[in-house]
Design a protein around this motif. Structure first.
Motif, mmCIF file in Angstrom:
data_model
loop_
_atom_site.group_PDB
_atom_site.id
_atom_site.type_symbol
_atom_site.label_atom_id
_atom_site.label_comp_id
_atom_site.label_asym_id
_atom_site.label_seq_id
_atom_site.Cartn_x
_atom_site.Cartn_y
_atom_site.Cartn_z
ATOM 1 N N SER A 232 0.855 -1.171 0.000
ATOM 2 C CA SER A 232 0.000 0.000 0.000
ATOM 3 C C SER A 232 0.901 1.235 0.000
ATOM 4 O O SER A 232 1.788 1.385 0.847
ATOM 5 C CB SER A 232 -0.921 -0.103 1.218
ATOM 6 N N PRO A 234 2.394 4.950 0.307
ATOM 7 C CA PRO A 234 2.183 6.149 1.120
ATOM 8 C C PRO A 234 1.611 7.267 0.251
ATOM 9 O O PRO A 234 1.700 7.225 -0.983
ATOM 10 C CB PRO A 234 3.594 6.519 1.589
ATOM 11 N N TRP A 235 1.064 8.293 0.895
ATOM 12 C CA TRP A 235 0.492 9.440 0.182
ATOM 13 C C TRP A 235 1.591 10.196 -0.582
ATOM 14 O O TRP A 235 1.427 10.585 -1.726
ATOM 15 C CB TRP A 235 -0.187 10.338 1.217
ATOM 16 N N TYR A 237 6.097 10.251 -0.936
ATOM 17 C CA TYR A 237 7.381 9.638 -0.575
ATOM 18 C C TYR A 237 8.438 10.210 -1.497
ATOM 19 O O TYR A 237 8.251 10.281 -2.716
ATOM 20 C CB TYR A 237 7.309 8.108 -0.682
ATOM 21 N N ALA A 264 8.527 9.481 3.944
ATOM 22 C CA ALA A 264 7.290 8.867 3.445
ATOM 23 C C ALA A 264 6.202 9.177 4.448
ATOM 24 O O ALA A 264 6.355 8.900 5.646
ATOM 25 C CB ALA A 264 7.462 7.353 3.303
ATOM 26 N N ILE A 265 5.120 9.778 3.987
ATOM 27 C CA ILE A 265 4.062 10.180 4.926
ATOM 28 C C ILE A 265 2.676 9.776 4.409
ATOM 29 O O ILE A 265 2.465 9.595 3.207
ATOM 30 C CB ILE A 265 4.075 11.712 5.174
ATOM 31 N N ASN A 266 1.776 9.647 5.352
ATOM 32 C CA ASN A 266 0.362 9.505 5.011
ATOM 33 C C ASN A 266 -0.402 10.690 5.586
ATOM 34 O O ASN A 266 -0.055 11.194 6.662
ATOM 35 C CB ASN A 266 -0.217 8.211 5.582
ATOM 36 N N GLU A 274 1.344 11.779 9.027
ATOM 37 C CA GLU A 274 2.048 10.802 9.860
ATOM 38 C C GLU A 274 3.145 10.135 9.055
ATOM 39 O O GLU A 274 2.914 9.745 7.900
ATOM 40 C CB GLU A 274 1.055 9.702 10.252
ATOM 41 N N SER A 275 4.283 9.975 9.680
ATOM 42 C CA SER A 275 5.380 9.266 9.036
ATOM 43 C C SER A 275 4.970 7.801 8.815
ATOM 44 O O SER A 275 4.353 7.195 9.684
ATOM 45 C CB SER A 275 6.590 9.355 9.959
ATOM 46 N N VAL A 276 5.301 7.258 7.657
ATOM 47 C CA VAL A 276 4.936 5.869 7.336
ATOM 48 C C VAL A 276 6.094 4.942 7.684
ATOM 49 O O VAL A 276 7.253 5.261 7.404
ATOM 50 C CB VAL A 276 4.613 5.740 5.820
ATOM 51 N N GLU A 277 5.777 3.800 8.281
ATOM 52 C CA GLU A 277 6.831 2.847 8.633
ATOM 53 C C GLU A 277 7.365 2.159 7.375
ATOM 54 O O GLU A 277 6.604 1.577 6.604
ATOM 55 C CB GLU A 277 6.279 1.804 9.608
ATOM 56 N N ASP A 306 6.435 13.678 12.236
ATOM 57 C CA ASP A 306 5.036 13.892 11.858
ATOM 58 C C ASP A 306 4.791 15.378 11.631
ATOM 59 O O ASP A 306 5.594 16.228 12.023
ATOM 60 C CB ASP A 306 4.102 13.400 12.979
#
Ligand code: XMP
Length: 315
Positions: A232, A234-235, A237, A264-266, A274-277, A306
């Motif tokens: 999936s 991220p929004w 990256y 990479a954030i969502n 939010e930062s994406v893992e 974030d």
């Protein structure tokens, strides 16, 4: 109005707009600034379907686009859709204007103003333009209280105020994407992540230099390629390279190099994020590739901030 959620609805919308555009434009010429972003690309494809060569697309390469973007605009629109496309290589102009400029908002202003100047020059070279097409979408109208709908967004001079053609101005972004797909645009153009107007300029912090800008472009291409293997996406990256050097060591010798920062954030609305893992084996692969493939970089960092307090972009 019914929302455009399916291919069939998109096709009906396209038929209706093609008819409307033909009626509005007749045998006159239309100008469009084609960035390669979702909105301008969908407008271009719609107009090409409606009026073919009467549409003049101007693609300005300001040197701050991502790797492969100008090439894709040429391939999709000129080669595949047979568009009347003017490609303007304005890289030197933009980079000369930006040389030594450190302040982010000043950089944004220079990029915006120079874009209008280049577009205006190209517009003046064209004969018989009577319309300006724009990829205005519904949120643009809501956000600007209708202002954007009534003025040439670009701020072209008074003697160049054309009648507007805005075929997707009542659509939301997700609907524009469905229409783009139905028009046959490639997935990586229709579903691409948001990309700021000032482009890599705000990811090459402080005063932009050609070598660091090239490093951002190359490292960004690697990170996109690797992250796109995630199930999936991220929004947003990307890579930023701050204007800072740190010590590295190669062949027993110490030297100064840049740090590439992976982000990479969502988000839902870009107001908070939010930062994406990112899995560690993916981070390691990106690190190895960036260090091996991008000259000048000796460190790779992962930005887990974030929003707030960090913004999404580095500038
Ligand atoms: P920030 O960095 O403010 O970004 O958290 C929020 C969203 O806006 C994008 N962004 C821009 N888009 N021109 C644009 O068209 C700009 O100058 C600009 N600055 C930030 C950013 O990529 C994020 O999606």
């Amino acid at each position: 109005m019914e929302r455009i959620t399916t291919q069939a609805l998109a096709e009906a919308f396209i038929d209706e707009k093609v008819k409307e555009i033909k009626e509005q434009v007749g045998d006159k010429k239309v100008l469009l600034a084609l960035s390669g972003g979702v909105d301008s690309s969908v407008v271009a494809a719609l107009l090409i379907k409606a009026i073919g060569q009467q549409l003049v697309c101007v693609h300005v390469n300001h040197g701050l686009l991502r790797k492969g973007e100008p090439e894709q605009v040429i391939e999709v629109f000129r080669d595949q859709m047979n568009a009347n496309l003017v490609y303007v290589d304005a890289v030197d102009r933009f980079l000369e204007k930006l040389a030594g400029v450190e302040e982010p908002e000043k950089k944004r202003k220079i990029i915006g103003a120079e874009f209008i100047r280049v577009f205006e020059e190209e517009a003046r070279k064209q004969e018989g333009i009577e319309f300006l097409a724009q990829g205005t979408i519904y949120p643009d109208i809501l956000e600007s209280d209708g202002v954007k709908a009534h003025h040439n967004v670009g701020g072209l001079p008074d003697d160049m105020q054309f009648e507007l053609v805005e075929p997707v101005k009542l659509l939301y972004k997700d609907e524009v994407r469905v229409v783009g797909e139905a028009l046959g645009l490639p997935d990586n153009m229709v579903y691409r992540q948001p990309f700021p107007g000032p482009g890599l300029g705000v990811r090459c912090t402080g005063a932009i230099t050609r070598d660091r800008l090239e490093a951002v472009r190359e490292a960004d291409a690697i990170v996109r390629e690797e992250i796109e293997k995630m199930e999936s996406l991220p929004w947003q990256y990307f890579v930023a390279i701050p204007d800072v050097k740190s010590t590295g060591i190669k062949d027993g010798k110490r030297y100064m190099g840049w740090a590439a920062v992976i982000r990479a954030i969502n988000t839902v609305d870009a107001v908070t994020a939010e930062s994406v893992e990112i899995p560690f084996d993916m981070l390691r692969r990106m690190r190895d590739r960036i260090i091996a493939e991008v000259p000048g970089i000796n460190r790779v960092l992962w930005d887990i901030s974030d929003k707030p307090v960090a913004t999404i972009e580095w500038e």
